[in-house]
Structures are given as structure tokens and as C-alpha cells.
Scaffold this motif. Structure first.
Motif, short mmCIF file in Angstrom:
data_model
loop_
_atom_site.label_atom_id
_atom_site.label_comp_id
_atom_site.label_asym_id
_atom_site.label_seq_id
_atom_site.Cartn_x
_atom_site.Cartn_y
_atom_site.Cartn_z
N GLY A 293 0.80 -1.21 0.00
CA GLY A 293 0.00 0.00 0.00
C GLY A 293 0.84 1.27 0.00
O GLY A 293 0.56 2.22 -0.75
N TYR A 294 1.86 1.30 0.83
CA TYR A 294 2.70 2.49 0.89
C TYR A 294 3.52 2.65 -0.40
O TYR A 294 3.83 3.79 -0.81
N ALA A 295 3.87 1.55 -1.04
CA ALA A 295 4.56 1.64 -2.33
C ALA A 295 3.66 2.30 -3.37
O ALA A 295 4.11 3.14 -4.18
N ALA A 296 2.36 1.95 -3.37
CA ALA A 296 1.42 2.57 -4.30
C ALA A 296 1.24 4.06 -3.98
O ALA A 296 1.14 4.90 -4.89
N LEU A 297 1.20 4.40 -2.69
CA LEU A 297 1.13 5.82 -2.31
C LEU A 297 2.35 6.58 -2.82
O LEU A 297 2.22 7.69 -3.37
N ALA A 298 3.52 6.00 -2.65
CA ALA A 298 4.74 6.65 -3.12
C ALA A 298 4.71 6.86 -4.63
O ALA A 298 5.09 7.93 -5.13
N LEU A 299 4.24 5.86 -5.35
CA LEU A 299 4.15 5.98 -6.81
C LEU A 299 3.21 7.10 -7.20
O LEU A 299 3.51 7.92 -8.09
N GLY A 300 2.06 7.16 -6.56
CA GLY A 300 1.08 8.19 -6.90
C GLY A 300 1.60 9.59 -6.67
O GLY A 300 1.46 10.48 -7.52
#
Length: 397
Positions: free
Chosen positions: A283-290
Motif C-alpha cells: 500500500g505504501y509503495a502505491a502511495l509513493a508511486l502516486g
């Protein structure tokens, strides 16, 4: 307290709780598409730009100041009454902004809306813990994040359209809470109290539950502070790009909610295969990408794609906070645990503009979103390291 064989989405009780969950996203973000229009309407008011932004976060202050009382009432006066009272107050304070002539009175009504949200979220979280256990509880925590996101898709989408006609019309969307009021009154009874001396193992809680719930809530506060840059800053981000702020904000937050709702639907399946730490890492990886995509300040389509990744990442990590806290807290203190969780959500939301607005003034949107991406990446790395350590030790993360 509920039929175990019936799918959750077919249980009136579960539907009532999910409807209550959907109200919380409406509290802050439903008026986001109208912020630019409200800033113009109150242009003669000193510090109008800052005060209009506070309309989004004022409910968070109401939650922060009243969440402890909401927890105390929920544990002692009963879940159902607190939830119904919160929905009534939500309905009254939410729609008040349509007619209030003064920006400061509008801010006061938004504070009252926060009190309502504190009552709703605290009682609703406690009821999830009372009605459900095990995998069904985990499934419902995922479904409530989906309900918030799909509710956000509907509410913010309607608000975006309404704001193109008048910046006051989005306040009428809060009137939809009357449907939730009926559903809760009809289908959410007060849980039966446990008999004296009969404390099931599942309801005994962890010996250090309070400290652990506070730790989980602190992480949730930080996560929500990062995430809440979206409804607070996106209207002005798009306006600065020369785009139609109301329509683009409605589209951005709507797509964010859609992706988040879909991602949260898979939480129960993910939890069956992965520990919490691994889910947090994803989840935090997706946040970072966004946030990294948003930091590029590229085309409208690219910015919308970044918002979608942020929504998916946030919805992936959010159910874990509730599931962990409910598993830690004793059955008789779930109202307190719910209050701590609720307070942490809105503490992050309330503080978000106080940090992000000065950062944007100094480093611009690109620099601020870039720092948010770096922070989320660090949390993803920490969660992944914890998952790997737990895997080597063969213990749950």
C-alpha cells in the motif's frame, strides 16, 4: 451476533454499518470541488483563502476534541444511541452550509459536523467488533473502506457537478444522511451485553492493548496526513495548471475513490495470503508511486493517474489499522479503541494543510508531492523489512 452463512453484502445489519462508514468521507471532502468558488464568494473576508481551506479540515478539529467523549459514551451509554445521535447531528450541520451567510458561521457548522463524525465513527467501529469476529470482521473492515471510497465517488462526483452551478449546492448532498439514519434505526440493534464473568477469549484483548492501539493510530495519523493533501490541495493544484478546478477536482477525487474502493474489496483475500506488514508495504509503495507521478506536474491525464495510485495505496493500508486495533482491544473497550482510531484519522487530516500549504508556498507542488512520495517510500521499505524479518522467524507480522 449475526448469521455466519449469509454474505456480508446481503446482511441489512452490515449494509447499515457500511452506509454509516460512507458518511465519513462526505464530511470533509464533499465540498472540495466548491473551494475555489467559495474563495471567490468570500473574497472580501480577511484571510479568505486560508479560512476556505479550513472548511475542509474544520470537521477534523471537531473530531479531535470530542473523540474521547465519543469513546466514553459508546462504551457506557451504548453503541446504537450514539450512532443515531451522530447521524442526526451530521444531517443538521452538514446541510447548514447551504444557507449560512457568514464564513465564520460556516466554519462553526463544520466543527459541529466533526462532532457528529466522532460519534458515528467511534460507535460504528465498536459495532463491527461486537457483531463480527475473525475473517468476517476483517472482510467488513475492508468493505467499510470500499464503502467510504465508493461513497466518495458518488458524493464528490455529485459535488463536482453541483459546484459548477453554485459553490453552495454541494452542502445539500449531506441530506443523503437521512437514508443512513433509517437503515441504522431499522437494522442495527444494541449488542447484547456479556454475562458477568463470561469473557470470551476473542474479547479479552491484549494485555498492552492501549499502548499498541496508540502506536497503530500514530501510523494511521501520519498516513492520513499525507493522503489528505489530495482533497485539500488538488483544487488549487489544478487551478494553477489552468484547468477547470471544479470539474478536475471532482474527476480526480472520484477516480481516487473508485480505485480505492476496488482495492479495498481485495483486502480480505490479501489478508488470507499475506501478513499485515506485507500489505502495508504494498500500500505504501502505491502511495509513493502516486505522489511521485503528481510531483511531475505533467498533463491532466498523468495527474489523474497519480491520484488513482494514491487512492489505491491508501485503501490498501487503511483496513489493517481497524482490524489490528479491534483484535487488540478488549470487547468492553472497543469504543475507546474506536475513539483513538477516529482521533488519529482526523488529527492527520486537520494538521495536513498546516504542513502542506507552507511547503507548497516554499517548494511548489512538485517539491511537496515529491517529499510525500519519499516519506511513503520509507514507510513501504520499513514495512517490507518487518515482513521479511517475520517471515524468517515464521511468526505473523
Amino acid at each position: 451476533m449475526t448469521t455466519t452463512g449469509t454474505p456480508l453484502w446481503r446482511q441489512p445489519r452490515a449494509i447499515a454499518l457500511l452506509m454509516a462508514a460512507s458518511l465519513t468521507v462526505m464530511a470533509n471532502a464533499a465540498i472540495s470541488p466548491a473551494l475555489a468558488g467559495l474563495e471567490q464568494e468570500f473574497a472580501d473576508v480577511p484571510d479568505a483563502g486560508f479560512l476556505v481551506r479550513l472548511l475542509v479540515t474544520a470537521p477534523s478539529l471537531g473530531v479531535l476534541l470530542t473523540a474521547p467523549l465519543a469513546g466514553w459514551l459508546t462504551d457506557r451509554a451504548g453503541r446504537r444511541g450514539v450512532l443515531l445521535a451522530g447521524i442526526w447531528l451530521f444531517l443538521l450541520c452538514g446541510t447548514a452550509g447551504y444557507r449560512l451567510p457568514d464564513l465564520h458561521l460556516m466554519l462553526a457548522s463544520r466543527f459541529g459536523l466533526g462532532i457528529a463524525v466522532a460519534l458515528i465513527m467511534t460507535a460504528q467501529t465498536a459495532l463491527i467488533g461486537d457483531y463480527y469476529t475473525g475473517t468476517r470482521r476483517q472482510a467488513l473492515t475492508g468493505l467499510q473502506i470500499s464503502a467510504r471510497n465508493f461513497g466518495g465517488l458518488v458524493f464528490i462526483g455529485l459535488a463536482g457537478l453541483a459546484a459548477t452551478l453554485s459553490p453552495r449546492l454541494p452542502f445539500l448532498i449531506y441530506g443523503l444522511a437521512v437514508l443512513c439514519l433509517y437503515a441504522v434505526w431499522r437494522h442495527a440493534p444494541e449488542p447484547a451485553p456479556s454475562h458477568a464473568g463470561e469473557v470470551p477469549a476473542e474479547g479479552a484483548g491484549h494485555p498492552s492493548w492501549l499502548l499498541l492501539v496508540i502506536a497503530v493510530s500514530a501510523l494511521q495519523m501520519l498516513t492520513n496526513g499525507l493522503f489528505f493533501m489530495m482533497p485539500v490541495q488538488l483544487p488549487f493544484f489544478f487551478a494553477g495548471q489552468g484547468l477547470n478546478s471544479a470539474l478536475m477536482t471532482g474527476a480526480g477525487l472520484g477516480l481516487l475513490s473508485l480505485c480505492g474502493g476496488i482495492a479495498a474489496l481485495f483486502y480480505a483475500r490479501l489478508k488470507a495470503m499475506l501478513p499485515h506488514a506485507a500489505i502495508f508495504a504494498a500500500g505504501y509503495a502505491a502511495l509513493a508511486l502516486g505522489f511521485a507521478v503528481l510531483a511531475q506536474e505533467g498533463s491532466a491525464a498523468l495527474s489523474l493517474a497519480g491520484a488513482m495510485a494514491v487512492g489505491a495505496g491508501y485503501a490498501t493500508v487503511s483496513p489493517g489499522f481497524v482490524a489490528i486495533a479491534l483484535a487488540l482491544a478488549p470487547s468492553g473497550r472497543r469504543g475507546t479503541a474506536g475513539a483513538i482510531l477516529t482521533g488519529s484519522v482526523f488529527c492527520g487530516q486537520f494538521l495536513s494543510p498546516f504542513f502542506s500549504t507552507p511547503a507548497i508556498a516554499r517548494w511548489g507542488y512538485g517539491g511537496t508531492f515529491g517529499m510525500a512520495a519519499a516519506g511513503a517510500a520509507l514507510m513501504a521499505a520499513a514495512a517490507l523489512a518487518a515482513a521479511l524479518r517475520a517471515s524468517r522467524r515464521r511468526i505473523p507480522a
